[in-house]
Scaffold this motif. Structure first.
Motif, PDB file in Angstrom:
ATOM      1  N   PRO A   1      -4.404  -2.500   6.157  1.00 51.21           N
ATOM      2  CA  PRO A   1      -3.633  -3.026   5.020  1.00 51.21           C
ATOM      3  C   PRO A   1      -3.385  -4.517   5.154  1.00 51.21           C
ATOM      4  O   PRO A   1      -3.352  -5.072   6.255  1.00 51.21           O
ATOM      5  CB  PRO A   1      -2.322  -2.239   5.086  1.00 51.21           C
ATOM      6  CG  PRO A   1      -2.205  -1.794   6.507  1.00 51.21           C
ATOM      7  CD  PRO A   1      -3.611  -1.568   6.985  1.00 51.21           C
TER       8      PRO A   1
ATOM      9  N   ARG B   1       0.857  -1.182   0.000  1.00 50.90           N
ATOM     10  CA  ARG B   1       0.000   0.000   0.000  1.00 50.90           C
ATOM     11  C   ARG B   1       0.895   1.233   0.000  1.00 50.90           C
ATOM     12  O   ARG B   1       1.763   1.386   0.865  1.00 50.90           O
ATOM     13  CB  ARG B   1      -0.918   0.019   1.220  1.00 50.90           C
ATOM     14  CG  ARG B   1      -1.808   1.256   1.273  1.00 50.90           C
ATOM     15  CD  ARG B   1      -2.788   1.217   2.441  1.00 50.90           C
ATOM     16  NE  ARG B   1      -3.751   0.128   2.300  1.00 50.90           N
ATOM     17  CZ  ARG B   1      -4.772  -0.066   3.136  1.00 50.90           C
ATOM     18  NH1 ARG B   1      -4.947   0.751   4.168  1.00 50.90           N
ATOM     19  NH2 ARG B   1      -5.606  -1.077   2.937  1.00 50.90           N
TER      20      ARG B   1
ATOM     21  N   VAL C   1       3.229  -1.130   4.075  1.00 56.62           N
ATOM     22  CA  VAL C   1       2.733   0.225   3.823  1.00 56.62           C
ATOM     23  C   VAL C   1       3.925   1.168   3.748  1.00 56.62           C
ATOM     24  O   VAL C   1       4.834   1.105   4.579  1.00 56.62           O
ATOM     25  CB  VAL C   1       1.770   0.693   4.930  1.00 56.62           C
ATOM     26  CG1 VAL C   1       1.296   2.120   4.653  1.00 56.62           C
ATOM     27  CG2 VAL C   1       0.591  -0.249   5.067  1.00 56.62           C
TER      28      VAL C   1
ATOM     29  N   VAL D   1      -1.740  -0.956  -3.974  1.00 53.36           N
ATOM     30  CA  VAL D   1      -2.842  -0.040  -3.713  1.00 53.36           C
ATOM     31  C   VAL D   1      -2.232   1.332  -3.506  1.00 53.36           C
ATOM     32  O   VAL D   1      -1.277   1.488  -2.731  1.00 53.36           O
ATOM     33  CB  VAL D   1      -3.653  -0.459  -2.471  1.00 53.36           C
ATOM     34  CG1 VAL D   1      -4.639   0.642  -2.069  1.00 53.36           C
ATOM     35  CG2 VAL D   1      -4.388  -1.761  -2.732  1.00 53.36           C
TER      36      VAL D   1
END
Length: 290
Positions: free
Chosen positions: A37, A9, A41, A86
């Motif tokens: 998540p 992410r 991240v 993402v």
């Protein structure tokens, strides 16, 4: 299709591509609102807006800053070598580095579903803000400082633009000349058959989905450019405004992902006007503010 087991992410509060500081808060709020998540991240370091105007450099506003952020995004992606991404933006340019990575990984098995009222295929000759260039750059068309980062450009046949309507003359000509397939808001609402046919006919195994929130009707979803409080009728150059609603976009994305493996998802152009105005209000009140 192989399993997708290394998600990343990427929080990317880039605002300079649209020259619109509220995109910074928009990205931060998306990160706060999003479900937990499923993997790593990272946040691309983006300077907070200070009120100082960006400079136009060789036809692009904030060029050097954007190139630097593009490089930093790429470095974070390479650090994790993800199978899926993402991206929580920020303006639309945030898709450039992540989708470039996915194109290198999945090559012609990857299709790009661009859910947007606008095709984002302009160049500096037409428009100085780089967020309107990104899909063209992913094709290898545009400013060389940006296109050189796309090592495996997407072919026009592997692109579907959904939610688009009333493109500008340059955009309409570009779409026609490159034979890019589109799906109108009315077609999306009636089942999005052009999208499903495109996935099948082009044998798209993997899918990168870009969602520009301005594809949503600004009368029903207020955190978009066209719902800016106090706007004038012609403030945004009379470009197309969104005609879809949240259930339309959710259904479309899930329909597409049911027949092709989703490996990329960008949410872009979140402009939370009420939250921004409330934030500014709090900063001006006694005891809590200045």
């Amino acid at each position: 299709m192989s399993s997708i087991n290394k998600p990343l992410r990427l929080i990317f509060p880039q605002w300079q591509g649209g020259d619109n500081p509220p995109y910074y808060l928009g990205s931060q709020l998306l990160a706060w609102l999003s479900p937990d998540p499923k993997g790593a991240v990272e946040e691309v370091p983006v300077p907070k807006p200070t009120g100082e105007p960006l400079q136009e450099e060789n036809g692009i506003v904030g060029r050097s800053i954007l190139i630097d952020q593009l490089s930093k995004a790429r470095q974070l992606i390479e650090k994790h070598t993800p199978d899926s991404l993402v991206v929580l933006g920020g303006d639309c340019l945030v898709s450039l580095a992540p989708f470039s990575w996915l194109l290198e990984k999945y090559k012609d098995k990857l299709g790009i579903l661009w859910i947007d009222s606008h095709p984002d295929v302009q160049t500096p000759k037409e428009y100085k803000n780089a967020h309107a260039h990104v899909l063209g750059e992913l094709m290898g068309n545009g400013d060389s400082d940006f296109t050189r980062t796309v090592k495996h450009p997407v072919s026009p046949q592997k692109i579907m633009i959904a939610g688009i309507h009333d493109p500008l003359p340059y955009e309409a000509n570009f779409i026609s000349e490159h034979k890019i397939q589109t799906c109108s808001p009315e077609q999306v609402r009636s089942g999005a058959q052009p999208v499903l046919d495109w996935i099948k006919n082009e044998k798209i195994e993997y899918l990168a989905i870009h969602i520009d929130l301005d594809v949503l009707d600004p009368h029903n979803f207020r955190s978009v450019l066209f719902a800016k409080p106090g706007r004038g009728q012609h403030d945004f150059g009379d470009v197309a405004e969104g005609k879809l609603n949240i259930p339309d976009v959710v259904k479309l994305a899930n329909q597409a992902a049911s027949i092709s493996k989703a490996v990329g998802l960008t949410i872009a152009e979140h402009l939370p006007w009420d939250a921004l105005n409330l934030k500014n209000m709090l900063e001006e009140l006694p005891l809590i503010g200045k």
